[in-house]
Design a protein around this motif. Structure first.
Motif, PDB file in Angstrom:
ATOM      1  N   ALA A  12       0.809  -1.219   0.000  1.00  0.00           N
ATOM      2  CA  ALA A  12       0.000   0.000   0.000  1.00  0.00           C
ATOM      3  C   ALA A  12       0.844   1.271   0.000  1.00  0.00           C
ATOM      4  N   TYR A  21      -0.247   1.613   9.118  1.00  0.00           N
ATOM      5  CA  TYR A  21      -1.238   0.593   8.803  1.00  0.00           C
ATOM      6  C   TYR A  21      -1.709  -0.128  10.060  1.00  0.00           C
ATOM      7  N   ILE A  30      -4.746   1.234   0.082  1.00  0.00           N
ATOM      8  CA  ILE A  30      -4.977   0.024   0.882  1.00  0.00           C
ATOM      9  C   ILE A  30      -6.008  -0.864   0.210  1.00  0.00           C
TER      10      ILE A  30
END
Length: 309
Positions: free
Chosen positions: A68, A75, A94
């Protein structure tokens, strides 16, 4: 027929659902991201596996963050349910890394970026079906059609829908709900040839709605009630899968005409996206088309023989 549904109180709720208080958005976001990551394998996204033993299924957080283009710490915070200040660009990255469908991408956005507070008020207002739409249903003599609203509630239907699916007017208002009928009424398990897929479709739609209206106490109460009463619902709810209504084929076992295959199309109302019109039809000149003609000719007798009678 315009139905005003009643509130239902649950005696319990699964993780992420507090009956009467809405769903826990942080828990929903956390579990959704975790389950989407768990379903991916390194080879699915072009990463080497090296044959190493993995302690958890799917990709590691480090691998997903790399795909991502965000830091592992960032994250990790997001997967722990902290979606504050996350940008649309990061969510897009994402979503691509997780190989999300359009419906899943929309669900992620709803969970990570809360809607304004007026959404809660909209979720609890009484659902109304326009009189002209009810008149349209009544003119559709040859095909089953009905309107479904929030929380899988059946708001209005025509005579052919009653002949095919059962006379919903005989049910208490709170039970005119696809989720309650499919998971709690045995006759609907018998009605659907592929009951599992029908159950999945309902749970996926409720999950989508939970992302849009996490503060809806009646939705939370419904989830809590079904989680207590149905092991199948608990199993499917735990998958966190989402899907929007579209079109397809349903195969039914009708008590009068036997097995029939009906195609359906769903249409969100232009002036109320929370209501959907569903229309069923059979292939021309097919046994199922003849079965619908028979049901139409039998009128009230077919309705009384419906699954919910």
């Amino acid at each position: 027929m315009d139905v005003q549904p009643e509130a239902v109180h649950a005696s319990g709720a699964p993780a992420g659902a507090d009956a009467g208080a809405g769903l826990d958005r942080r828990a929903e976001l956390s579990e959704f991201l975790r389950t989407r990551r768990a379903r991916l394998k390194p080879e699915d996204v072009g990463l080497p596996d090296h044959g190493r033993h993995r302690r958890v299924p799917g990709l590691r957080r480090e691998e997903l963050a790399q795909l991502a283009g965000v830091s592992v710490a960032y994250y990790t915070r997001l997967e722990q349910g902290n979606g504050r200040n996350v940008s649309a660009e990061v969510l897009d990255s994402i979503a691509r890394a997780l190989r999300l469908s359009d419906a899943e991408h929309a669900h992620l956005t709803h969970l990570a970026k809360p809607k304004p507070k007026h959404k809660k008020k909209a979720a609890t207002r009484t659902q109304q079906v326009r009189g002209s739409l009810r008149q349209l249903l009544d003119t559709m003599d040859g095909v089953p059609a009905y309107v479904v609203g929030r929380r899988a509630e059946i708001l209005a239907w025509n005579r052919m829908a009653a002949a095919v699916f059962g006379d919903w007017s005989e049910l208490p208002a709170q039970d005119r709900n696809w989720a309650r009928m499919v998971f709690l009424r045995p006759e609907y398990r018998d009605l659907y040839v592929d009951w599992e897929q029908k159950a999945i479709d309902i749970v996926c739609a409720l999950r989508m709605e939970a992302g849009c209206y996490p503060d809806d106490p009646r939705l939370s109460a419904l989830v809590g009630e079904l989680s207590v009463k149905s092991e199948d619902f608990r199993r499917l709810w735990a998958t966190h899968d989402v899907k929007e209504k579209s079109h397809g084929v349903k195969r039914l076992r009708h008590p009068l005409v036997g097995e029939i295959a009906l195609r359906y199309e769903s249409f969100k109302l232009a002036d109320d996206a929370e209501q959907t019109l569903l229309v069923y039809h059979a292939e021309p000149d097919s046994p199922s088309a003849e079965a619908l003609r028979l049901l139409a000719s039998w009128g009230a007798d077919a309705t009384r023989a419906g699954t919910a009678s």
